[in-house]
Design an enzyme around this catalytic site. Structure first.
Site, PDB file in Angstrom:
ATOM      1  N   LYS A 112       0.962  -1.325  -0.098  1.00 35.20           N
ATOM      2  CA  LYS A 112      -0.002   0.116  -0.192  1.00 35.20           C
ATOM      3  C   LYS A 112       0.873   1.166   0.022  1.00 35.20           C
ATOM      4  CE  LYS A 112      -3.947  -1.930   0.707  1.00 35.20           C
ATOM      5  NZ  LYS A 112      -5.194  -1.862  -0.155  1.00 35.20           N
ATOM      6  N   LYS A 194      -3.822 -11.129  -7.137  1.00 35.55           N
ATOM      7  CA  LYS A 194      -5.092 -11.483  -6.207  1.00 35.55           C
ATOM      8  C   LYS A 194      -6.154 -10.330  -6.812  1.00 35.55           C
ATOM      9  CE  LYS A 194      -4.980  -8.524  -2.276  1.00 35.55           C
ATOM     10  NZ  LYS A 194      -5.313  -8.217  -0.820  1.00 35.55           N
ATOM     11  N   LYS A 197     -10.093  -4.970  -4.703  1.00 36.74           N
ATOM     12  CA  LYS A 197     -10.961  -3.839  -4.963  1.00 36.74           C
ATOM     13  C   LYS A 197     -10.340  -2.496  -5.288  1.00 36.74           C
ATOM     14  CE  LYS A 197     -12.709  -4.667  -0.539  1.00 36.74           C
ATOM     15  NZ  LYS A 197     -13.444  -4.017   0.936  1.00 36.74           N
TER      16      LYS A 197
END
Ligand code: TYM
Length: 327
Positions: A112, A194, A197
């Site tokens: 992130k 993966k 969102k």
């Protein structure tokens, strides 16, 4: 006494089938056997940029998603994290026993931080400690999550042990519960990643609220591996991922799917797969629409659940504070 499970999801936009297969689908069975606590982790959501935009709506949306998927407030506690402020108070206490070096190892933090370099905030770094507080404050036995959360649950275990060593036995050391099937659904546009969102490519994921046309289109565009055979082979991760999704949404095992498509091509397989997903999501989508018309009822469930959660959290927080010598 029943064992307790705890899990949560961030309200950061529509859920995709990875969230469903990796988490919620398992919770549906578990709520029948365990003392179950499920959370909408809005404070965790705040660590990502622009999360507070429309947050109330996203929280409501996740609540209707939980309920429409089949979480039953008569069987589980289903509440919003920020409505039980004991979580944040415990986070501070746990911060004081958490080694920074361990937090620096967290892959989600590293990813992130790379993703949004201009917003590497303290909350993002402390995210796993808040997550540990979520889990430990309920004296949780098991944490059902997808594979990507394994390291965070491991961190919660480390923190629980550290606290217990320092202040005496206080918290249960929780176990992670990861089911083999669906624990890591891959992105439709890139089997090395993966399903997520936050991917900018809408074709990388299927949302639970996607229309039949969107689902057909997304599956049609999903990348596949070379070759013609429909066979499950981890060396061919794109196809293996589609077979996993097919199997998870139908009653067929991977080998039954292989048999069914022997001698048939990708086109037939993909059309059928899209139809399997559409059919599986239809009752969920109808129920969600109906719940959206009843915001007061949803609000009431969240409020009652928050009270139940708070009663447990308060008691366990008090014990931790006493152990630490606080008044
Ligand atoms: P979040 O919101 O990122 O994801 C929610 C759940 O969905 C699972 N998941 C997946 N499973 C399979 N395939 C995928 N592609 C996929 N993507 C996501 C996640 O593993 C997770 O179970 N930190 C947590 C939220 C949280 C939490 C907690 C969880 C906060 N406190 C305490 C458990 C216990 C998170 O970000 O989930």
């Amino acid at each position: 006494m029943k064992k307790r499970i705890f899990s949560g999801i961030r309200p950061t936009g529509p859920l995709h089938i990875g969230n469903y297969l990796g988490a919620i689908k398992n919770w549906l069975q578990l709520q029948n056997e365990y003392d179950s606590v499920f959370c909408i982790v809005d404070l965790h959501a705040l660590t990502t940029p622009n999360a507070s935009k429309g947050l109330k709506k996203k929280v409501f949306d996740l609540a209707t998603t939980y309920l429409a998927a089949g979480l039953n407030p008569k069987k589980c506690i289903l509440f919003v994290q920020s409505q039980v402020p004991e979580h944040t108070e415990l986070t501070w206490l746990l911060n004081t026993v958490t080694p920074i070096a361990e937090l620096e190892r967290m892959t989600q933090f590293k990813d992130k931080a790379k993703e949004h370099r201009s917003n590497v905030n303290m909350g993002l770094f402390d995210y796993p400690v808040l997550m540990a507080a979520d889990i430990l404050i309920y004296q949780t036995d098991l944490v059902p999550v997808g594979e990507d959360q394994r390291q965070h649950v491991e961190m919660a275990r480390t923190i629980a042990r550290k606290f217990n060593q320092t202040y005496g036995a206080t918290f249960k050391v929780p176990e992670v519960l990861i089911r083999e099937q669906g624990a890591k659904i891959l992105a439709l546009d890139n089997p090395l990643k993966k399903m997520s969102k936050s991917s900018p490519n809408l074709y990388s994921r299927i949302n639970l609220t996607d229309s039949p046309d969107e689902i057909q289109e997304k599956i049609k565009r999903a990348i596949t591996d070379s070759g013609k055979e429909i066979t499950y082979n981890p060396q061919k991760p794109a196809l293996a991922n589609l077979i996993t999704i097919y199997s998870a949404f139908s009653k067929l095992s991977a080998s039954q799917i292989e048999k069914k498509y022997q001698g048939k091509g990708y086109a037939q397989f993909k059309t059928d797969l899209a139809n399997v997903i559409i059919k599986a999501l239809k009752p969920f989508q109808a129920k969600k629409k109906a719940l959206e018309q009843e915001p007061e009822q949803v609000k009431k469930i969240l409020e009652q659940s928050a009270k139940q959660a708070q009663a447990i959290a308060r008691k366990n927080l008090k014990e931790a504070k006493q152990k630490m010598g606080l008044i």
